[in-house]
Design an enzyme around this catalytic site. Structure first.
Site, PDB file in Angstrom:
ATOM      1  CG  HIS A 126       0.345   2.296   1.801  1.00 45.09           C
ATOM      2  ND1 HIS A 126      -0.083   3.578   1.569  1.00 45.09           N
ATOM      3  CD2 HIS A 126       0.740   2.257   3.105  1.00 45.09           C
ATOM      4  CE1 HIS A 126       0.039   4.297   2.681  1.00 45.09           C
ATOM      5  NE2 HIS A 126       0.529   3.517   3.622  1.00 45.09           N
ATOM      6  CG  HIS A 184      -1.226   1.458   7.434  1.00 47.72           C
ATOM      7  ND1 HIS A 184      -1.824   2.669   7.729  1.00 47.72           N
ATOM      8  CD2 HIS A 184      -0.056   1.767   6.803  1.00 47.72           C
ATOM      9  CE1 HIS A 184      -1.062   3.655   7.299  1.00 47.72           C
ATOM     10  NE2 HIS A 184       0.024   3.131   6.734  1.00 47.72           N
ATOM     11  CD  GLU A 185       2.602  -0.925   5.481  1.00 43.12           C
ATOM     12  OE1 GLU A 185       2.836  -0.617   4.293  1.00 43.12           O
ATOM     13  OE2 GLU A 185       2.846  -0.159   6.436  1.00 43.12           O
TER      14      GLU A 185
END
Length: 243
Positions: free
Chosen positions: A21, A17-18
């Site tokens: 980004h 997920h990170e």
């Protein structure tokens, strides 16, 4: 064993997920101070190209810290349409990993690559469709469990696992469901989550100015307290039910 497997799956899901980004930020030349897995005291840190890569003590989340100011790169504090892409890519990466996990399971039972991908997408679509057909499930506390409940579920499933192939399939299915849950949860319109940040960015684009930082800090702090309280409640509830 089940706790270890669950924590590893959770850490990988958070990292993916990170990474969404982070990679989007790098692609669009945003200034990034830190890429962190976990919260709390630092266990490990490596600095490269102006970014600190850290692993922290508590494996209950992660974050990408974008710089507030930079003379040579974009800053996430500035409003732009590109910022939407950076904010949504964490959810996109979780959805892609979820589809990939389901697809690999289908390949393990004999499906070719493209039919397996198609079945993986169909699974995700069916789950999301069922959720939105019963929207009350999305906001019900009973629809969410803590890592204790997830570990207990994995432990029960392992009782019927008889070989390594079945163990891999179990890990992939749990990973797929966990990543899908993370994607949906992060779209909730809370300021500390991606969904809330997307709404804030949209509002700032419309009013053509930033919301005062003081207000953001206060609202974020309240949301963090609520999320932590919910997490503690779920853990205590599941421990009591497990025992």
């Amino acid at each position: 064993m089940s706790i270890l497997i669950t924590i590893c799956i959770l850490l990988v899901s958070i990292m993916i997920h990170e990474a969404g980004h982070f990679l989007a930020g790098k692609m669009f030349n945003y200034a990034i101070d830190e890429f962190s897995i976990g919260f709390g005291p630092k266990l490990m840190q490596k600095n490269k190209n102006g970014t600190a890569y850290t692993i922290r003590l508590l494996p209950i989340g992660g974050y990408v810290s974008f710089a507030e100011e930079s003379k040579t790169k974009r800053c996430l504090s500035n409003q732009s349409l590109i910022k939407f892409v950076v904010l949504i890519m964490g959810v996109v990466f979780n959805l892609l990993l979820s589809i990939l996990c389901f697809s690999i399971v289908y390949m393990m039972v004999g499906y070719d690559f493209f039919p397996a991908i198609s079945e993986g997408i169909r699974w995700i679509g069916n789950i999301i469709s069922n959720l939105f057909n019963s929207p009350s499930q999305l906001v019900s506390v009973d629809s969410y469990g803590s890592i204790v409940l997830l570990a207990n579920t994995v432990n029960q499933a392992m009782d019927i696992v008889s070989n390594f192939k079945q163990l891999v399939a179990l890990i992939l299915i749990v990973g797929a469901l966990l990543n899908l849950s993370l994607a949906i949860f992060n779209l909730f319109p809370l300021p500390i989550l991606d969904g809330g940040q997307i709404i804030i960015n949209a509002v700032e684009l419309i009013i053509k100015r930033s919301i005062p930082q003081r207000i953001k800090v206060i609202v974020n702090s309240i949301c963090w307290l609520l999320i932590m309280a919910l997490g503690i409640f779920l853990i205590v509830r599941d421990v009591i039910n497990w025992v």
